[in-house]
Write an enzyme that holds these catalytic residues in place. Structure first.
Site, PDB file in Angstrom:
ATOM      1  N   ARG A 197      10.351  16.115   1.238  1.00 36.85           N
ATOM      2  CA  ARG A 197       9.687  15.698   2.486  1.00 36.85           C
ATOM      3  C   ARG A 197       9.965  16.712   3.600  1.00 36.85           C
ATOM      4  NH1 ARG A 197      10.450   9.827   5.541  1.00 36.85           N
ATOM      5  NH2 ARG A 197       9.560  10.437   7.536  1.00 36.85           N
TER       6      ARG A 197
ATOM      7  N   ASN B  56       4.366   6.190  -0.663  1.00 39.17           N
ATOM      8  CA  ASN B  56       3.377   6.952   0.088  1.00 39.17           C
ATOM      9  C   ASN B  56       2.912   8.179  -0.677  1.00 39.17           C
ATOM     10  OD1 ASN B  56       2.753   5.695   2.507  1.00 39.17           O
ATOM     11  ND2 ASN B  56       4.739   6.232   3.394  1.00 39.17           N
TER      12      ASN B  56
ATOM     13  N   CYS C 225       1.329  -1.565   2.820  1.00 35.95           N
ATOM     14  CA  CYS C 225       1.880  -0.769   3.912  1.00 35.95           C
ATOM     15  C   CYS C 225       2.330  -1.709   5.015  1.00 35.95           C
ATOM     16  CB  CYS C 225       0.794   0.151   4.444  1.00 35.95           C
ATOM     17  SG  CYS C 225       1.361   1.205   5.777  1.00 35.95           S
TER      18      CYS C 225
ATOM     19  N   HIS D  50      -3.051   4.055   6.722  1.00 41.59           N
ATOM     20  CA  HIS D  50      -2.705   4.922   7.859  1.00 41.59           C
ATOM     21  C   HIS D  50      -3.954   5.398   8.594  1.00 41.59           C
ATOM     22  CE1 HIS D  50       1.712   5.812   6.462  1.00 41.59           C
ATOM     23  NE2 HIS D  50       1.446   4.537   6.640  1.00 41.59           N
TER      24      HIS D  50
ATOM     25  N   TYR E  44      -1.030   5.733  13.520  1.00 37.14           N
ATOM     26  CA  TYR E  44      -1.291   7.047  12.894  1.00 37.14           C
ATOM     27  C   TYR E  44      -2.559   7.713  13.417  1.00 37.14           C
ATOM     28  CZ  TYR E  44       2.506   6.578   9.552  1.00 37.14           C
ATOM     29  OH  TYR E  44       3.744   6.488   8.980  1.00 37.14           O
TER      30      TYR E  44
END
Ligand code: G6P
Length: 446
Positions: free
Chosen positions: A97, A151, A173, A203, A258
């Site tokens: 990440r 994700n 989510c 998102h 988002y």
């Protein structure tokens, strides 16, 4: 499904989020008797699995319920006869990440876990692993539901719907739940009195209508949002930048946190660069939070979910998960926002694609509530993201370089084909270890 108790398997069980899930199951034990909870991880996660697993055992003991906690590195052993399988894994762990978030920044592009180049690469690493899990499930627990939080949840669901070996698949989510709680807080009322019609993509979801005690109050809510009432909608991982008030008025529907990456791109990039200089990427911050959390989890006297877990962005995820599982198990027929097959619910999105939408949840799973179509001002962006998601899934499944380049270039956060190619090449190299599909050995006659 056995009425006398169910078996849940959580893959990525060594996650620091697991105490949330355990707390959720404990709270609902009267209606959702989870008799076996299997926490599964990989050898690299063994230490964390042990620590979090022991905490889970203490939590269950304190609650005084007959829930067995099993810890294992053997996924296939765990899956046998499962009723529900939840996935919350991170291929390449937080180090991957960090790369997703850091590399794009060098090119002046937002580096984020699920949006832009970071989201693309997280999908490329994750999709083959989740498709493998689905294959194992088809063999070992064909009737179980797969509930995925991993994700990018939207793209993972899209991949499962198109290429998965099982049909009973739901993506989940915490963003819609967070919006729901945030709206209730803004209105100063209990969340049960509020209802929101959600529609869009993961998102990238909108609250199209908001109701209080059944009465539509969307305009009033927009007034509150533009009148300075703090929203409390934004999760810990996203900067809570203020919206341009006239824009929100003009939009007339509720954006998700988002959406800032798309409607406030330059401000978000600036903000990201600033916090990168100060404290590193979000993944680096999360690494520190995790270290603190695991230190707490080790304490043999701790037998509750520590409040420090709220520093993570995934707050309420266990509510979303446990409510969903309970509604399927109890055939409740209530309404919850999940990621599922569109089936015509949003006219401008293909039937077989994943959408995030309010659904009626029964033992048959989610049935999306048709909305007609999204309003014109947001329809194009949602379709563009869906195109990006579909091309990304194709790239993840085939390991085709050109498909990955196409996905990178059509992403609205990437400014040009040249930059797309530069970022792609650097990220492919950086993540090589987790992308075997892109680095297949050439056969002799090629
Ligand atoms: C949000 C998102 C999740 C994401 C999380 C990241 O809540 O909805 O999809 O996993 O934040 O939080 P973190 O603490 O890992 O940055």
């Amino acid at each position: 499904m056995k009425k006398d108790g169910i078996k849940v398997v959580t893959i990525g069980g060594g996650s620091s989020y697991t105490p949330e899930l355990v707390e959720g199951f404990i709270k609902r034990y009267h209606e959702l008797p989870v008799r076996e909870l299997w926490l599964v991880d990989i050898p690299e996660g063994e230490e964390k699995l042990k620590i979090v697993g022991e905490l889970a055992k203490r939590m269950v003991k304190k609650a005084g319920i007959p829930m067995e906690i099993h810890l294992t590195l053997d996924r296939r052993e765990a899956l046998k006869g499962a009723d529900f399988v939840t996935t919350q894994l991170r291929v390449g762990l937080l180090d991957a990440r960090i790369k997703d978030e850091k590399i794009p920044l060098k090119y002046g592009v937002i580096g984020q876990e699920t949006n832009g180049p970071g989201g693309l690469f997280k999908a490329l690493r994750t999709i083959p692993v989740i498709l493998d899990i689905a294959k194992d499930m088809a063999e070992l627990c064909p009737d179980a539901w797969l509930i995925n939080f991993t994700n990018p949840a939207g793209m993972v669901t899209e991949a499962l719907l198109r290429y998965g070996a099982i049909k009973k698949v739901i993506g989940l989510c915490n963003v819609p739940v967070g919006m729901h709680m945030g709206v209730a807080k803004m209105l100063g009322v209990q969340s049960q009195r509020v209802r929101i019609d959600f529609a869009g993509l993961n998102h990238m979801v909108f609250g199209l209508n908001v109701y209080l005690d059944g009465e539509k109050i969307t305009d009033k809510l927009i007034e509150l949002m533009t009148g300075g009432t703090p929203s409390g909608i934004t999760p810990a991982n996203i900067p809570d930048l203020e919206w341009e008030k006239d824009f929100i008025k003009a939009l007339g529907i509720l954006p998700c946190p988002y959406h800032r990456y798309y409607y406030q791109t330059s401000k978000m990039l600036e903000q990201e660069l600033e916090s990168f200089q100060k404290e590193g990427t979000r993944a680096e911050v999360v690494k520190k939070i995790e270290e603190e959390l695991f230190e707490l989890y080790k304490d043999p006297n701790l037998d509750i979910k520590p409040p420090q877990l709220e520093k993570r962005g995934g707050a309420y995820y266990s509510d979303a998960a446990c409510n969903l599982i309970s509604s399927i198990y109890n055939d409740k027929g209530d309404i919850q926002p999940v990621n599922t097959r569109n089936n015509g619910a949003i006219a401008s999105i293909p039937d077989e694609s994943a959408v995030e939408i309010s659904c009626v949840i029964t033992k048959e799973g989610p049935k999306p509530i048709a909305i007609g179509d999204l309003p014109i001002p947001v329809r194009g962006l949602v379709q563009q993201i869906k195109s990006f998601e579909r091309v990304t899934v194709e790239a993840a499944v085939t390991g085709d370089y050109h498909k990955a380049l196409l996905a990178m270039t059509i992403n609205p956060l990437v400014p040009s084909d040249t930059i797309a190619k530069q970022i792609l090449d650097e990220m492919l190299e950086a993540h090589k270890e987790y992308l075997p599909q892109f680095f297949k050995p050439k056969s002799d006659n090629q």
